[in-house]
Design an enzyme around this catalytic site. Structure first.
Site, mmCIF file in Angstrom:
data_model
loop_
_atom_site.group_PDB
_atom_site.id
_atom_site.type_symbol
_atom_site.label_atom_id
_atom_site.label_comp_id
_atom_site.label_asym_id
_atom_site.label_seq_id
_atom_site.Cartn_x
_atom_site.Cartn_y
_atom_site.Cartn_z
ATOM 1 N N HIS A 1 -2.335 0.035 -2.288
ATOM 2 C CA HIS A 1 -2.683 -1.168 -1.518
ATOM 3 C C HIS A 1 -3.320 -2.218 -2.426
ATOM 4 O O HIS A 1 -2.925 -3.391 -2.414
ATOM 5 C CB HIS A 1 -3.649 -0.779 -0.400
ATOM 6 C CG HIS A 1 -4.123 -1.914 0.445
ATOM 7 N ND1 HIS A 1 -3.658 -2.133 1.724
ATOM 8 C CD2 HIS A 1 -5.031 -2.908 0.203
ATOM 9 C CE1 HIS A 1 -4.250 -3.202 2.225
ATOM 10 N NE2 HIS A 1 -5.102 -3.687 1.319
ATOM 11 N N GLU A 2 -4.292 -1.799 -3.232
ATOM 12 C CA GLU A 2 -4.987 -2.738 -4.111
ATOM 13 C C GLU A 2 -4.093 -3.228 -5.242
ATOM 14 O O GLU A 2 -4.124 -4.413 -5.605
ATOM 15 C CB GLU A 2 -6.254 -2.089 -4.674
ATOM 16 C CG GLU A 2 -7.339 -1.848 -3.642
ATOM 17 C CD GLU A 2 -7.790 -3.126 -2.964
ATOM 18 O OE1 GLU A 2 -7.715 -4.197 -3.591
ATOM 19 O OE2 GLU A 2 -8.218 -3.063 -1.806
ATOM 20 N N HIS B 1 -1.870 -6.156 -4.242
ATOM 21 C CA HIS B 1 -2.517 -7.474 -4.233
ATOM 22 C C HIS B 1 -2.440 -8.099 -5.626
ATOM 23 O O HIS B 1 -2.057 -9.272 -5.785
ATOM 24 C CB HIS B 1 -3.986 -7.340 -3.824
ATOM 25 C CG HIS B 1 -4.212 -7.072 -2.372
ATOM 26 N ND1 HIS B 1 -3.692 -7.867 -1.374
ATOM 27 C CD2 HIS B 1 -4.919 -6.090 -1.754
ATOM 28 C CE1 HIS B 1 -4.064 -7.388 -0.200
ATOM 29 N NE2 HIS B 1 -4.807 -6.307 -0.402
#
Length: 214
Positions: free
Chosen positions: A24-25, A28
């Site tokens: 998820h990170e 980004h």
């Protein structure tokens, strides 16, 4: 506390959680990089090495407490640094929306992929693999849906802010952005209050849709 401790389950859920929150990170930072921001790349934060993304509180303490008190795991990794001024300069506010939603997109896609693998190949590699796919699906679906909420500091709030800016509603966007400093407090208050039942109802509804499959 330890009488119902299931080591196999813990290992599978931890692996699923790490895959979900680290990926998820990274997403980004990766999407930001595609819009010209190399901050995360220069700091080595696009690495899949989980050690680079561990947040002592969100990756270790909170998941451990939740497991031993409620039987489930939830957590977060260190946020990947992103220079949004560079992203917006190169891609406009739409680029900001893409960066904000990148982690959610990753979680939802991985949840769908996990469900596909479970339905079509879950029995092929044995019960252990099927259990892991269930945890991978559940963890990613929950994180993806949870982060969609437009409440600071969740990704949905950031996406909403950039969407409002792109539509010219700067005043409203600034008000939402100003809540960022109180975001975690607001979120915690909601989660521990009677409102939590209503808060999670949409997520529970989505999970009920898949109950017959998983």
């Amino acid at each position: 506390m330890f009488e119902n401790f299931d080591l196999e389950r813990v290992i599978l859920v931890v692996i699923a959680l790490v895959i979900a929150i680290v990926g998820h990170e990274i997403m980004h930072g990766w999407v930001a990089y595609k819009f010209g921001d190399s901050t995360a790349k220069n700091l080595g934060r696009l690495s899949i090495n989980p050690i680079k993304h561990i947040d002592p509180l969100g990756t270790i303490v909170v998941p451990s407490l939740l497991y031993f008190t409620g039987g489930f795991l939830f957590g977060w990794a260190k946020p990947v640094p992103v220079n949004m001024s560079v992203v917006i300069r190169n891609g406009g506010y739409k680029a900001g929306i893409f960066v904000a939603l990148a982690g959610i997109f990753y979680n939802i896609v991985l949840a769908i992929f996990s469900l596909f693998m479970l339905v079509n190949f879950g029995d092929l590699f044995g019960d252990l693999f099927a259990k892991f796919l269930v945890f991978l699906f559940s963890t990613n679906l929950f994180l993806g849906l949870f982060n969609l909420y437009p409440i600071p500091p969740l990704d949905g709030s950031k996406a909403l802010t950039y969407a409002l800016l792109s539509l010219g509603f700067r005043g409203l966007a600034d008000k939402i952005y100003s809540l960022e400093r109180y975001g975690m407090i607001i979120l915690v208050v909601i989660l521990i209050s009677p409102l939590s039942g209503y808060f999670f109802e949409p997520i529970r509804y989505v999970f009920k849709m898949f109950a017959g499959i998983i």
